[in-house]
Motif scaffolding. Structure first.
Motif, PDB file in Angstrom:
ATOM      1  N   LYS A  36      85.918  -7.306-148.988  1.00  0.00           N
ATOM      2  CA  LYS A  36      86.764  -7.482-147.797  1.00  0.00           C
ATOM      3  C   LYS A  36      86.145  -8.360-146.718  1.00  0.00           C
ATOM      4  O   LYS A  36      86.266  -8.087-145.519  1.00  0.00           O
ATOM      5  CB  LYS A  36      87.143  -6.131-147.185  1.00  0.00           C
ATOM      6  CG  LYS A  36      87.723  -5.134-148.173  1.00  0.00           C
ATOM      7  CD  LYS A  36      89.045  -5.584-148.702  1.00  0.00           C
ATOM      8  CE  LYS A  36      89.663  -4.467-149.548  1.00  0.00           C
ATOM      9  NZ  LYS A  36      90.316  -4.954-150.727  1.00  0.00           N
ATOM     10  N   ALA A  37      85.490  -9.432-147.135  1.00  0.00           N
ATOM     11  CA  ALA A  37      84.975 -10.406-146.169  1.00  0.00           C
ATOM     12  C   ALA A  37      86.149 -11.008-145.405  1.00  0.00           C
ATOM     13  O   ALA A  37      87.263 -11.113-145.934  1.00  0.00           O
ATOM     14  CB  ALA A  37      84.204 -11.503-146.892  1.00  0.00           C
ATOM     15  N   VAL A  38      85.906 -11.400-144.171  1.00  0.00           N
ATOM     16  CA  VAL A  38      86.966 -11.985-143.348  1.00  0.00           C
ATOM     17  C   VAL A  38      86.646 -13.444-143.035  1.00  0.00           C
ATOM     18  O   VAL A  38      85.504 -13.885-143.111  1.00  0.00           O
ATOM     19  CB  VAL A  38      87.183 -11.183-142.043  1.00  0.00           C
ATOM     20  CG1 VAL A  38      87.712  -9.790-142.359  1.00  0.00           C
ATOM     21  CG2 VAL A  38      85.932 -11.095-141.217  1.00  0.00           C
ATOM     22  N   ASP A  39      87.698 -14.175-142.687  1.00  0.00           N
ATOM     23  CA  ASP A  39      87.582 -15.583-142.280  1.00  0.00           C
ATOM     24  C   ASP A  39      86.830 -16.412-143.320  1.00  0.00           C
ATOM     25  O   ASP A  39      85.906 -17.167-142.987  1.00  0.00           O
ATOM     26  CB  ASP A  39      86.897 -15.698-140.918  1.00  0.00           C
ATOM     27  CG  ASP A  39      87.638 -14.952-139.826  1.00  0.00           C
ATOM     28  OD1 ASP A  39      88.879 -14.909-139.880  1.00  0.00           O
ATOM     29  OD2 ASP A  39      86.975 -14.411-138.921  1.00  0.00           O
ATOM     30  N   ILE A  40      87.242 -16.313-144.578  1.00  0.00           N
ATOM     31  CA  ILE A  40      86.585 -17.077-145.644  1.00  0.00           C
ATOM     32  C   ILE A  40      86.988 -18.543-145.523  1.00  0.00           C
ATOM     33  O   ILE A  40      88.171 -18.875-145.451  1.00  0.00           O
ATOM     34  CB  ILE A  40      86.953 -16.528-147.033  1.00  0.00           C
ATOM     35  CG1 ILE A  40      86.487 -15.080-147.167  1.00  0.00           C
ATOM     36  CG2 ILE A  40      86.339 -17.396-148.131  1.00  0.00           C
ATOM     37  CD1 ILE A  40      86.963 -14.381-148.438  1.00  0.00           C
ATOM     38  N   ALA A  41      85.981 -19.405-145.484  1.00  0.00           N
ATOM     39  CA  ALA A  41      86.199 -20.849-145.395  1.00  0.00           C
ATOM     40  C   ALA A  41      85.445 -21.539-146.528  1.00  0.00           C
ATOM     41  O   ALA A  41      84.305 -21.183-146.816  1.00  0.00           O
ATOM     42  CB  ALA A  41      85.712 -21.385-144.056  1.00  0.00           C
ATOM     43  N   VAL A  42      86.105 -22.506-147.149  1.00  0.00           N
ATOM     44  CA  VAL A  42      85.477 -23.310-148.194  1.00  0.00           C
ATOM     45  C   VAL A  42      85.351 -24.729-147.647  1.00  0.00           C
ATOM     46  O   VAL A  42      86.348 -25.355-147.291  1.00  0.00           O
ATOM     47  CB  VAL A  42      86.324 -23.308-149.489  1.00  0.00           C
ATOM     48  CG1 VAL A  42      85.710 -24.222-150.532  1.00  0.00           C
ATOM     49  CG2 VAL A  42      86.478 -21.896-150.026  1.00  0.00           C
ATOM     50  N   MET A  43      84.108 -25.191-147.553  1.00  0.00           N
ATOM     51  CA  MET A  43      83.853 -26.532-147.052  1.00  0.00           C
ATOM     52  C   MET A  43      83.489 -27.433-148.219  1.00  0.00           C
ATOM     53  O   MET A  43      82.492 -27.205-148.902  1.00  0.00           O
ATOM     54  CB  MET A  43      82.715 -26.504-146.026  1.00  0.00           C
ATOM     55  CG  MET A  43      83.036 -25.678-144.813  1.00  0.00           C
ATOM     56  SD  MET A  43      81.674 -25.636-143.629  1.00  0.00           S
ATOM     57  CE  MET A  43      81.619 -27.347-143.124  1.00  0.00           C
ATOM     58  N   ASP A  44      84.302 -28.457-148.443  1.00  0.00           N
ATOM     59  CA  ASP A  44      84.069 -29.428-149.516  1.00  0.00           C
ATOM     60  C   ASP A  44      83.188 -30.532-148.950  1.00  0.00           C
ATOM     61  O   ASP A  44      83.616 -31.328-148.114  1.00  0.00           O
ATOM     62  CB  ASP A  44      85.397 -29.981-150.009  1.00  0.00           C
ATOM     63  CG  ASP A  44      85.255 -30.880-151.219  1.00  0.00           C
ATOM     64  OD1 ASP A  44      84.123 -31.334-151.517  1.00  0.00           O
ATOM     65  OD2 ASP A  44      86.285 -31.129-151.879  1.00  0.00           O
ATOM     66  N   LEU A  45      81.934 -30.571-149.415  1.00  0.00           N
ATOM     67  CA  LEU A  45      80.964 -31.535-148.903  1.00  0.00           C
ATOM     68  C   LEU A  45      80.750 -32.724-149.839  1.00  0.00           C
ATOM     69  O   LEU A  45      79.883 -33.556-149.587  1.00  0.00           O
ATOM     70  CB  LEU A  45      79.621 -30.831-148.667  1.00  0.00           C
ATOM     71  CG  LEU A  45      79.651 -29.658-147.699  1.00  0.00           C
ATOM     72  CD1 LEU A  45      78.340 -28.891-147.761  1.00  0.00           C
ATOM     73  CD2 LEU A  45      79.929 -30.137-146.294  1.00  0.00           C
ATOM     74  N   VAL A 129      87.634 -28.674-144.693  1.00  0.00           N
ATOM     75  CA  VAL A 129      87.500 -27.224-144.571  1.00  0.00           C
ATOM     76  C   VAL A 129      88.832 -26.574-144.903  1.00  0.00           C
ATOM     77  O   VAL A 129      89.865 -26.966-144.366  1.00  0.00           O
ATOM     78  CB  VAL A 129      87.068 -26.804-143.142  1.00  0.00           C
ATOM     79  CG1 VAL A 129      86.908 -25.293-143.052  1.00  0.00           C
ATOM     80  CG2 VAL A 129      85.787 -27.511-142.748  1.00  0.00           C
ATOM     81  N   GLN A 130      88.777 -25.596-145.799  1.00  0.00           N
ATOM     82  CA  GLN A 130      89.968 -24.838-146.163  1.00  0.00           C
ATOM     83  C   GLN A 130      89.699 -23.368-145.896  1.00  0.00           C
ATOM     84  O   GLN A 130      88.650 -22.841-146.263  1.00  0.00           O
ATOM     85  CB  GLN A 130      90.317 -25.051-147.629  1.00  0.00           C
ATOM     86  CG  GLN A 130      90.664 -26.496-147.936  1.00  0.00           C
ATOM     87  CD  GLN A 130      91.002 -26.705-149.392  1.00  0.00           C
ATOM     88  OE1 GLN A 130      90.486 -26.008-150.259  1.00  0.00           O
ATOM     89  NE2 GLN A 130      91.869 -27.646-149.666  1.00  0.00           N
ATOM     90  N   TYR A 131      90.678 -22.722-145.245  1.00  0.00           N
ATOM     91  CA  TYR A 131      90.560 -21.305-144.930  1.00  0.00           C
ATOM     92  C   TYR A 131      91.471 -20.519-145.857  1.00  0.00           C
ATOM     93  O   TYR A 131      92.622 -20.902-146.064  1.00  0.00           O
ATOM     94  CB  TYR A 131      90.939 -21.049-143.469  1.00  0.00           C
ATOM     95  CG  TYR A 131      89.977 -21.691-142.510  1.00  0.00           C
ATOM     96  CD1 TYR A 131      90.189 -22.991-142.051  1.00  0.00           C
ATOM     97  CD2 TYR A 131      88.840 -21.025-142.088  1.00  0.00           C
ATOM     98  CE1 TYR A 131      89.292 -23.592-141.190  1.00  0.00           C
ATOM     99  CE2 TYR A 131      87.946 -21.621-141.215  1.00  0.00           C
ATOM    100  CZ  TYR A 131      88.172 -22.903-140.774  1.00  0.00           C
ATOM    101  OH  TYR A 131      87.278 -23.492-139.929  1.00  0.00           O
TER     102      TYR A 131
END
Length: 144
Positions: A36-45, A129-131
């Motif tokens: 249950k992590a919150v505010d998951i963001a995936v940053m494509d570098l 960045v994708q949330y």
């Protein structure tokens, strides 16, 4: 003892022929969601010049216990699917910012106030960045 560049230990991709950075990214997200992590963001570098890896996956937790549980869940998901262990870990003792480095993908598990302080999304502003939508975790991330 003298060590020259040719004998220095280098950061090596573990099992790179078995798992892609995209698959690793998805396993890390799954591990975060399990606890249950919150505010998951995936940053494509991948398109960012001089980036140190392909992806940052960032999330927040509400307590020391949850942050530790999220990090352990990530480790378990990745190891179960790929046999990989993190190349490097940081922050397990402090439990304010736990970093799990899988070479191509780095997971960052923050306590909420620490995440706001370090603000990696702004620091790596050139990244896509994708949330993830917490209401619909099975849907694709939403680009911002």
């Amino acid at each position: 003892m003298i060590i020259n560049n040719s004998t220095a230990v280098e950061r090596v991709r573990a099992n790179s022929d078995q798992v892609s950075s995209e698959e690793l990214r998805d396993l890390i997200v799954k591990g975060m969601q399990e606890k249950k992590a919150v505010d998951i963001a995936v940053m494509d570098l991948r398109e960012v010049k001089n980036a140190i890896c392909d992806y940052f996956v960032i999330c927040s937790g509400n307590s020391d216990t949850q942050i530790d549980a999220i990090a352990n869940s990530i480790d378990e998901e990745v190891h179960k699917a790929t046999g990989q262990n993190p190349w490097h870990q940081e922050g397990k003792m402090n439990k304010e910012w736990i970093l799990l480095d899988y070479v191509d993908v780095v997971a960052h598990v923050f306590k909420k106030d620490r995440r706001a302080f370090y603000d990696l999304e702004q620091l790596w502003g050139d990244a896509d960045v994708q949330y993830l939508d917490e209401a619909n975790p099975d849907e694709a991330p939403v680009a911002i």
